[in-house]
Scaffold this motif. Structure first.
Motif, PDB file in Angstrom:
ATOM      1  N   SER A 222       0.844  -0.990  -0.100  1.00 28.74           N
ATOM      2  CA  SER A 222       0.046   0.110   0.154  1.00 28.74           C
ATOM      3  C   SER A 222       0.748   1.470  -0.216  1.00 28.74           C
ATOM      4  O   SER A 222       1.903   1.131   0.727  1.00 28.74           O
ATOM      5  N   ILE A 223       0.446   2.223  -0.840  1.00 29.41           N
ATOM      6  CA  ILE A 223       1.251   3.369  -0.845  1.00 29.41           C
ATOM      7  C   ILE A 223       0.388   4.618  -1.098  1.00 29.41           C
ATOM      8  O   ILE A 223      -0.474   4.672  -1.964  1.00 29.41           O
ATOM      9  N   PHE A 224       0.378   5.231   0.231  1.00 35.34           N
ATOM     10  CA  PHE A 224      -0.712   6.632   0.274  1.00 35.34           C
ATOM     11  C   PHE A 224       0.107   7.696   0.665  1.00 35.34           C
ATOM     12  O   PHE A 224       1.242   7.629   1.270  1.00 35.34           O
ATOM     13  N   CYS A 246      -2.361  -1.461  -3.321  1.00 38.63           N
ATOM     14  CA  CYS A 246      -3.452  -0.035  -2.978  1.00 38.63           C
ATOM     15  C   CYS A 246      -2.359   0.778  -3.119  1.00 38.63           C
ATOM     16  O   CYS A 246      -1.339   1.196  -2.634  1.00 38.63           O
ATOM     17  N   LEU A 247      -3.086   1.803  -3.985  1.00 41.43           N
ATOM     18  CA  LEU A 247      -2.125   2.935  -4.522  1.00 41.43           C
ATOM     19  C   LEU A 247      -3.184   4.169  -4.358  1.00 41.43           C
ATOM     20  O   LEU A 247      -4.079   4.109  -4.827  1.00 41.43           O
ATOM     21  N   ASN A 268       0.392 -12.543  -9.712  1.00 37.91           N
ATOM     22  CA  ASN A 268      -0.448 -13.135  -8.536  1.00 37.91           C
ATOM     23  C   ASN A 268      -1.357 -11.998  -8.096  1.00 37.91           C
ATOM     24  O   ASN A 268      -2.140 -12.316  -7.020  1.00 37.91           O
ATOM     25  N   LEU A 269      -1.355 -10.901  -8.743  1.00 34.00           N
ATOM     26  CA  LEU A 269      -2.264  -9.772  -8.300  1.00 34.00           C
ATOM     27  C   LEU A 269      -3.882 -10.245  -8.378  1.00 34.00           C
ATOM     28  O   LEU A 269      -4.299 -10.291  -9.336  1.00 34.00           O
ATOM     29  N   GLN A 270      -4.522 -10.075  -7.214  1.00 31.79           N
ATOM     30  CA  GLN A 270      -5.774 -10.535  -7.223  1.00 31.79           C
ATOM     31  C   GLN A 270      -6.629  -9.198  -6.753  1.00 31.79           C
ATOM     32  O   GLN A 270      -7.882  -9.068  -7.220  1.00 31.79           O
ATOM     33  N   VAL A 271      -6.218  -8.231  -5.849  1.00 27.70           N
ATOM     34  CA  VAL A 271      -6.887  -7.216  -5.553  1.00 27.70           C
ATOM     35  C   VAL A 271      -6.261  -5.855  -5.875  1.00 27.70           C
ATOM     36  O   VAL A 271      -4.941  -5.771  -5.329  1.00 27.70           O
ATOM     37  N   ILE A 272      -6.889  -4.945  -6.611  1.00 29.88           N
ATOM     38  CA  ILE A 272      -6.233  -3.837  -6.641  1.00 29.88           C
ATOM     39  C   ILE A 272      -7.411  -2.440  -6.144  1.00 29.88           C
ATOM     40  O   ILE A 272      -8.717  -2.663  -6.355  1.00 29.88           O
ATOM     41  N   LYS A 273      -6.709  -1.702  -5.629  1.00 30.12           N
ATOM     42  CA  LYS A 273      -7.360  -0.648  -4.733  1.00 30.12           C
ATOM     43  C   LYS A 273      -6.663   0.774  -5.002  1.00 30.12           C
ATOM     44  O   LYS A 273      -5.582   0.895  -4.852  1.00 30.12           O
ATOM     45  N   LEU A 274      -7.291   1.671  -6.024  1.00 31.02           N
ATOM     46  CA  LEU A 274      -7.173   2.883  -6.487  1.00 31.02           C
ATOM     47  C   LEU A 274      -7.642   4.123  -5.964  1.00 31.02           C
ATOM     48  O   LEU A 274      -8.767   4.069  -6.039  1.00 31.02           O
TER      49      LEU A 274
END
Length: 397
Positions: A222-224, A246-247, A268-274
């Motif tokens: 995660s990067i916020f 998470c970006l 392997n990426l299953q969940v993306i939160k933008l």
């Protein structure tokens, strides 16, 4: 016929039943209390003093340090209380939280933090949370970087210098959170391994590209924040391994200049939160599409949109409209066969957002759930309005 004698047991009001509980249970009871209240219990009852000395969870937060200053006045220095409490432990401290900014003591030095951390690192610390003001010159002590027992580490406002020629750092850490941490320039060029890291979060970082590492077990990244400086070469190093990404796109200073080739396939990426997607920015939207193209096994997509003013017209986002209207120019040129859930927050039903959703639907043959959290204006406040569409949504759109 003999009479039965009824015996009535009269409780002894003088007995302290709680103090007679097993020691392990009393320790569990105190650990459920804030450290401030646990310390008060030890002061009020001599029976509980030996329990206090075995407490495995200590949190020197604002409440605790405020009461120390209020009760002791100027006769006792708060940071010396911390040293005294640590050195009189009879059992290891497994969980430790320290808010340095709550001390309000300019005499606290780096050597004091080093002493506390050295004690903890030698006595089995497993969860560590250290926070200070970003204006304070404290740095993370090297003993924490090497400590093999720490599993969860949260750092706020500290400077971080990676040890020179360190092949491995944070050897036992599985969860690592950096908040307003400054990664100094002398870290640049050093690539260290964090062998057991599974979850990594950055928030309002500075110099993140100086922090180069390998994490073979990393699953969540995660990067916020709002401080720019993430190079996509840095991000690309970890795309192949993570399952959850998470970006915050506001913090992605290089987002608009990324080529598709710079992204490895995130197998392997299953969940993306933008977060903070600006649909008026054509290059940013293109970057999102490129990321989706490189995520063939994506199962969930969560998006939070930047709320645009009403005076933003289609003319202002003509490039985005052309990008989404032309199927040949669309970057996502294959189906997202594993995508089951789409959730969009702050949906405004604008033309460009509707085209974006239409593109996602056309590329998601197995989609089951779509959720819109729409933003509308009412009584001078913005409110959420939810629209949930079931698994039949794709066939009825």
């Amino acid at each position: 016929m003999a009479r039965r004698l009824l015996l009535r047991i009269v409780p002894d009001a003088s007995r302290d039943l709680i103090s007679e509980l097993p020691l392990e249970l009393k320790v569990r009871i105190l650990e459920c209390l804030p450290t401030r209240d646990a310390a008060r219990t030890a002061l009020l009852s001599t029976h509980w003093n030996h329990v206090w000395l075995r407490l495995g969870r200590l949190a020197f937060d604002f409440d605790f340090l405020y009461d120390i200053r209020k009760c002791s006045g100027k006769s006792i220095v708060p940071y010396k209380i911390i040293t005294y409490i640590l050195l009189h432990r009879v059992q290891p401290v497994k969980k430790f939280s320290l808010h340095l900014c709550a001390l309000f003591d300019p005499t606290v030095e780096q050597s004091d933090l080093d002493e506390w951390c050295l004690y903890l690192s030698r006595n089995g610390i497993e969860e560590l949370d250290i926070s200070c003001s970003s204006h304070c010159p404290f740095k993370l002590p090297f003993c924490i970087v090497w400590c093999p027992t720490i599993k969860q580490l949260e750092l706020w406002g500290l400077g971080f210098d990676c040890p020179i020629n360190a092949p491995s750092i944070f050897p036992g850490v599985t969860s690592l959170i950096f908040l307003e941490v400054v990664f100094n320039h002398n870290v640049n060029g050093i690539v260290s391994s964090i062998p057991n890291l599974e979850k990594l979060e950055f928030f309002r970082y500075e110099g993140i590209s100086n922090f180069k590492f390998r994490a073979p077990k990393l699953e969540s990244l995660s990067i916020f924040g709002f401080i720019p400086g993430v190079e996509y070469r840095w991000l690309a190093l970890h795309l192949e391994s993570v399952k959850v990404l998470c970006l915050d796109l506001d913090s992605m200073s290089k987002w608009e200049n990324v080529e598709v080739a710079s992204f490895p396939t995130a197998i392997n990426l299953q969940v993306i939160k933008l977060d903070s997607i600006n649909f008026a920015n054509e290059k940013q939207v293109m970057g999102v599409l490129k990321l989706l193209q490189k995520s063939p096994n994506l199962c969930e997509l969560h998006i939070t949109v930047i709320f645009l003013d009403d005076d933003i017209q289609d003319d202002d986002i003509q490039d985005v409209l052309l990008l989404l209207k032309d199927p040949d120019s669309c970057i996502v040129n294959q189906d997202l066969k594993m995508l089951k859930t789409i959730k969009i927050r702050l949906f405004t039903v604008s033309t460009v957002q509707m085209l974006f959703v239409k593109m996602l639907l056309s590329k998601s043959p197995t989609l089951e759930n779509v959720v819109f959290l729409e933003k509308y204006y009412c009584h001078r406040q913005y409110n959420d309005y939810s629209i949930y569409l079931s698994s039949h949504y794709p066939t009825h759109f």
